[in-house]
Design a protein around this motif. Structure first.
Motif, PDB file in Angstrom:
ATOM      1  N   LEU A   1       0.823  -1.208   0.000  1.00  0.00           N
ATOM      2  CA  LEU A   1       0.000   0.000   0.000  1.00  0.00           C
ATOM      3  C   LEU A   1       0.855   1.255   0.000  1.00  0.00           C
ATOM      4  CD1 LEU A   1      -2.723   1.451   0.228  1.00  0.00           C
ATOM      5  CD2 LEU A   1      -2.587   1.140   2.711  1.00  0.00           C
TER       6      LEU A   1
ATOM      7  N   SER B   1      -3.785   8.119  -1.644  1.00  0.00           N
ATOM      8  CA  SER B   1      -4.399   7.410  -0.515  1.00  0.00           C
ATOM      9  C   SER B   1      -5.909   7.331  -0.676  1.00  0.00           C
ATOM     10  CB  SER B   1      -4.047   8.116   0.801  1.00  0.00           C
ATOM     11  OG  SER B   1      -2.661   8.056   1.061  1.00  0.00           O
TER      12      SER B   1
ATOM     13  N   LEU C   1      -6.818   4.755  -3.321  1.00  0.00           N
ATOM     14  CA  LEU C   1      -6.619   3.364  -2.931  1.00  0.00           C
ATOM     15  C   LEU C   1      -7.697   2.878  -1.967  1.00  0.00           C
ATOM     16  CD1 LEU C   1      -2.805   3.506  -3.013  1.00  0.00           C
ATOM     17  CD2 LEU C   1      -4.116   1.622  -3.984  1.00  0.00           C
ATOM     18  N   VAL C   2      -8.364   3.788  -1.280  1.00  0.00           N
ATOM     19  CA  VAL C   2      -9.549   3.385  -0.506  1.00  0.00           C
ATOM     20  C   VAL C   2     -10.610   2.853  -1.459  1.00  0.00           C
ATOM     21  CG1 VAL C   2     -11.433   4.199   0.966  1.00  0.00           C
ATOM     22  CG2 VAL C   2      -9.101   4.974   1.390  1.00  0.00           C
TER      23      VAL C   2
ATOM     24  N   THR D   1     -10.096   1.678  -4.480  1.00  0.00           N
ATOM     25  CA  THR D   1      -9.593   0.445  -5.085  1.00  0.00           C
ATOM     26  C   THR D   1      -9.792  -0.746  -4.159  1.00  0.00           C
ATOM     27  OG1 THR D   1      -7.968   1.644  -6.405  1.00  0.00           O
ATOM     28  CG2 THR D   1      -7.519  -0.673  -5.990  1.00  0.00           C
ATOM     29  N   ALA D   2      -9.573  -0.527  -2.880  1.00  0.00           N
ATOM     30  CA  ALA D   2      -9.732  -1.620  -1.913  1.00  0.00           C
ATOM     31  C   ALA D   2     -11.178  -2.089  -1.827  1.00  0.00           C
ATOM     32  CB  ALA D   2      -9.248  -1.174  -0.543  1.00  0.00           C
TER      33      ALA D   2
ATOM     34  N   PRO E   1      -7.029   8.261   5.077  1.00  0.00           N
ATOM     35  CA  PRO E   1      -7.357   7.312   4.001  1.00  0.00           C
ATOM     36  C   PRO E   1      -6.362   6.158   3.893  1.00  0.00           C
ATOM     37  CG  PRO E   1      -7.608   9.553   3.229  1.00  0.00           C
ATOM     38  CD  PRO E   1      -6.915   9.631   4.550  1.00  0.00           C
ATOM     39  N   TYR E   2      -5.083   6.433   4.169  1.00  0.00           N
ATOM     40  CA  TYR E   2      -4.096   5.351   4.134  1.00  0.00           C
ATOM     41  C   TYR E   2      -4.460   4.250   5.130  1.00  0.00           C
ATOM     42  CZ  TYR E   2       0.239   2.799   4.961  1.00  0.00           C
ATOM     43  OH  TYR E   2       1.161   1.788   5.128  1.00  0.00           O
TER      44      TYR E   2
ATOM     45  N   ALA F   1      -7.549   2.410   3.887  1.00  0.00           N
ATOM     46  CA  ALA F   1      -7.199   1.532   2.772  1.00  0.00           C
ATOM     47  C   ALA F   1      -6.434   0.306   3.265  1.00  0.00           C
ATOM     48  CB  ALA F   1      -6.376   2.300   1.738  1.00  0.00           C
ATOM     49  N   TRP F   2      -5.554   0.508   4.229  1.00  0.00           N
ATOM     50  CA  TRP F   2      -4.798  -0.632   4.767  1.00  0.00           C
ATOM     51  C   TRP F   2      -5.723  -1.650   5.397  1.00  0.00           C
ATOM     52  CZ3 TRP F   2      -4.339  -2.114   9.988  1.00  0.00           C
ATOM     53  CH2 TRP F   2      -3.465  -3.166  10.219  1.00  0.00           C
TER      54      TRP F   2
ATOM     55  N   LEU G   1      -8.898  -2.155   4.803  1.00  0.00           N
ATOM     56  CA  LEU G   1      -9.712  -2.793   3.763  1.00  0.00           C
ATOM     57  C   LEU G   1      -8.903  -3.801   2.951  1.00  0.00           C
ATOM     58  CD1 LEU G   1     -11.680   0.332   2.472  1.00  0.00           C
ATOM     59  CD2 LEU G   1     -12.614  -1.561   3.817  1.00  0.00           C
ATOM     60  N   LEU G   2      -7.649  -3.466   2.646  1.00  0.00           N
ATOM     61  CA  LEU G   2      -6.821  -4.376   1.867  1.00  0.00           C
ATOM     62  C   LEU G   2      -6.432  -5.610   2.663  1.00  0.00           C
ATOM     63  CD1 LEU G   2      -4.479  -1.967  -0.139  1.00  0.00           C
ATOM     64  CD2 LEU G   2      -6.226  -3.498  -1.055  1.00  0.00           C
TER      65      LEU G   2
END
Length: 258
Positions: free
Chosen positions: A110, A159, A162-163, A165-166, A244-245, A248-249, A251-252
């Motif tokens: 990420l 960031s 990627l939220v 995207t996740a 958001p990072y 996203a983490w 969620l991923l």
């Protein structure tokens, strides 16, 4: 997993290196877009529309809009990289699964993706600055101070992307983000006109959006001035990077490891 696992290791740089190696093979068409698009914007809006607008906020309209296009290009480039390109690596090519078979963790992947999105945003911004400089639209002693601002802005938009995207299950999902987030920011965050021309409620909404703060920092630096309320604008962009990072983490982790 604890939130401490969200802190990346230096292995995140190998993700950047891998993405750079792939991008280098597509360097020519990519750079053509980076230089060609801003040239069209500057000609059509800076000179075409600028002929009728004249000056705005005490500067020629081409100067005003060039700095705004730099900020919006960072948003668009970092968002595209964090959405379509990252989703392709995650779902279509299964690159993330291969990376997780190595010592890399989800946080490394990420962080590498977010950093790469910011770097792509920086490349696009520098291309526009070079083009705009030939038109005399970018000048002054503070231009180089815009680079850390551009990088932080790229981290923010990367960031956020990627939220999405996740959470995405297909490429079609990204149309919601572009329609509801990217396009409104492009139109209402000061790229084409100053915020004070908007109604009061619209100005209040714009202050919540990250592109507003990116423009507020970049425009003065790219036009020979120093920005105001620097800690405030940097703080907002930093929040749009960190929160958001972390989302996203989480969620991923659920998507890739469960």
């Amino acid at each position: 997993m604890s939130w401490q696992d969200a802190i990346p290791n230096p292995g995140a740089l190998t993700v950047v290196q891998r993405n750079f190696g792939v991008w280098r093979k597509l360097l020519l068409p990519s750079m053509l877009g980076n230089f060609g698009d801003p040239l069209l914007y500057l000609l059509a809006l800076g000179y075409g529309l600028g002929h009728f607008v004249g000056h705005m906020d005490g500067m020629p309209y081409i100067t005003f809009i060039a700095s705004g296009i730099v900020a919006s290009s960072v948003m668009n480039t970092a968002s595209f990289e964090g959405l379509y390109s990252a989703f392709t690596r995650m779902s279509a090519q299964h690159t993330y699964a291969a990376m997780l078979a190595t010592p890399l963790r989800v946080s490394d992947i990420l962080a590498g993706e977010v950093l790469w999105a910011a770097i792509k945003g920086l490349i696009s911004a520098i291309a526009i600055i070079i083009v705009a400089s030939f038109f005399g639209a970018i000048q002054g002693p503070w231009v180089w101070l815009s680079i850390p601002v551009i990088l932080l802005s790229g981290l923010s938009f990367g960031s956020l992307a990627l939220v999405m995207t996740a959470m995405a299950r297909s490429y079609d999902f990204f149309m919601y983000y572009f329609t509801l987030a990217v396009t409104p920011m492009f139109l209402f965050c000061g790229v084409f006109y100053p915020l004070h021309s908007l109604p009061a409620f619209a100005q209040d909404i714009a202050q919540v959006l990250p592109l507003t703060h990116a423009v507020a920092l970049m425009r003065p630096l790219l036009t020979g001035q120093l920005p105001r309320q620097v800690p405030y604008h940097l703080g907002v962009l930093l929040l749009y990077t960190v929160i958001p990072y972390l989302i996203a983490w989480r969620l991923l982790v659920r998507r890739l490891l469960r």
